[in-house]
Design an enzyme around this catalytic site. Structure first.
Site, PDB file in Angstrom:
ATOM      1  CG  HIS A 252      52.116  -4.033  56.722  1.00 28.97           C
ATOM      2  ND1 HIS A 252      52.291  -5.215  57.389  1.00 28.97           N
ATOM      3  CD2 HIS A 252      53.277  -3.333  56.900  1.00 28.97           C
ATOM      4  CE1 HIS A 252      53.488  -5.243  57.963  1.00 28.97           C
ATOM      5  NE2 HIS A 252      54.105  -4.112  57.668  1.00 28.97           N
TER       6      HIS A 252
HETATM    7  C1  BDR Z   1      50.945  -1.135  59.902  1.00 30.58           C
HETATM    8  O1  BDR Z   1      51.688  -0.189  60.649  1.00 30.58           O
HETATM    9  C2  BDR Z   1      52.024   0.905  59.860  1.00 30.58           C
HETATM   10  O2  BDR Z   1      53.319   1.333  60.143  1.00 30.58           O
HETATM   11  C3  BDR Z   1      51.841   0.462  58.428  1.00 30.58           C
HETATM   12  O3  BDR Z   1      51.476   1.559  57.617  1.00 30.58           O
HETATM   13  C4  BDR Z   1      50.732  -0.550  58.530  1.00 30.58           C
HETATM   14  O4  BDR Z   1      49.462   0.065  58.469  1.00 30.58           O
HETATM   15  C5  BDR Z   1      51.687  -2.453  59.919  1.00 30.58           C
HETATM   16  O5  BDR Z   1      51.822  -2.925  61.219  1.00 30.58           O
END
Ligand code: BDR
Ligand code: CA
Length: 314
Positions: free
Chosen positions: A243
């Site tokens: 992500h």
């Molecule tokens: C987001 O949630 C977090 O757990 C990850 O680091 C990312 O920023 C994804 O939904």
């Protein structure tokens, strides 16, 4: 080369945050003015420590790391140890950091920096909940028109949600903060699950990090191997979504992404759909366009960029 772009990274590391931070620290096009840790994936004590570990891994212990908000504005803190492990950064065995945490509160750092730097020159990169940014806007509203733009990982539309059926984790953790930020009028670029679920950490891509042979490449491979197991099981894919590095990759190579300028509104009243990002993708309402919501990514180009940058580190 043009002047490096000034950025503040607000983050809750997190293995995917880690890859974003390493990429930013490896990139001469970016001037990382500071890193602010927020509580989300794991509590603040761990996220600020993880941020310092990553600066040392990158050979940049001079980077300023601040502790930001210890909890969301209104709701109770929700964490994600099931994804990131107990430390938030499970996978590699990184040494305890020796660099110091800055004394100043992260929210004060955001306010002070935006007031001191020339108007429109600082970009906020958010990789976690929007608590610190919203608190900074409430504390000193004069910063709002001074922000160049906010590039964030958060939200979802066609992919719905990952922490609840209708909400993505970063927005769900602090929907009230997200509501303040999306109503602020600051230009926003949003990297939702619709993009990140197309950026999968396949075995071949992880091997490319490991084969770099430097300590940052090996640690990246170890982090991603740990991180992907949860989502591989959940989604039945080869690899998990990477992500947060989408935010930094966008700053370096915006042409990797495609999207649309639309209105995004945040659900803050219904418990059932709390934290949903209601994206007016088809222009159904007259609500003002407040964000560029990305939907497409050149995933091979994205991983090639990250691998090349992490290869520059120790
Ligand atoms: C987001 O949630 C977090 O757990 C990850 O680091 C990312 O920023 C994804 O939904
Ligand atoms: Ca994150």
């Amino acid at each position: 080369m043009a002047e490096p772009r000034k950025i503040i990274i607000d983050t809750d590391p997190g293995q995917d945050d880690a890859v974003a931070i390493l990429t930013a620290l490896a990139s001469p096009e970016l001037d990382v003015l500071g890193i602010v840790a927020v509580a989300a994936n794991v509590p603040l004590k761990l996220t600020e420590k993880n941020a310092r570990k990553l600066c040392e891994l990158a050979g940049k212990p001079e980077t300023k790391v601040f502790a930001g908000a210890i909890r969301p504005m209104v709701r109770k803190l929700v964490t994600a140890e099931e994804v990131h492990g107990k430390t938030g950064l499970d996978g590699p065995d990184l040494p305890e950091p020796t660099m110091k945490l800055q004394d100043q509160h992260g929210v004060d750092f955001i306010v002070e920096t935006l007031m001191a730097e020339p108007k429109g020159t600082v970009t906020l990169c958010t990789l976690g909940s929007l608590t610190d940014v919203a608190l900074a806007m409430v504390r000193e509203p004069r910063i709002v028109p001074r922000i160049h733009e906010i590039v964030m990982m958060g939200g979802a539309y066609f992919e719905c949600g990952n922490v609840t059926p209708s909400a993505e984790f970063n927005i769900y953790v602090d929907p009230h903060a997200a509501d303040i930020v999306f109503r602020s009028g600051v230009p926003i670029v949003m990297m939702p699950l619709d993009v990140t679920h197309k950026a999968l950490t396949t075995a071949r891509r992880i091997k490319a990090f490991r084969d770099l042979g430097n300590r940052s490449g090996v640690a990246t491979a170890e982090m991603l191997e740990f991180f992907e197991r949860f989502d591989e099981y959940k989604y039945g894919t080869d690899g998990g979504p990477l992500h947060d590095p989408c935010v930094i990759a966008y700053l370096l190579k915006p042409e990797l992404f495609t999207g649309r300028e639309v209105n995004v509104s945040i659900e803050i009243t219904s418990e059932l759909t709390m934290g949903a990002t209601v994206v007016d993708w088809w222009g159904i309402t007259k609500r003002p366009k407040n964000a560029v919501v990305m939907g497409g990514i050149d995933a091979d180009g994205f991983f090639a960029l990250l691998t090349e940058r992490i290869g520059r580190l120790p």
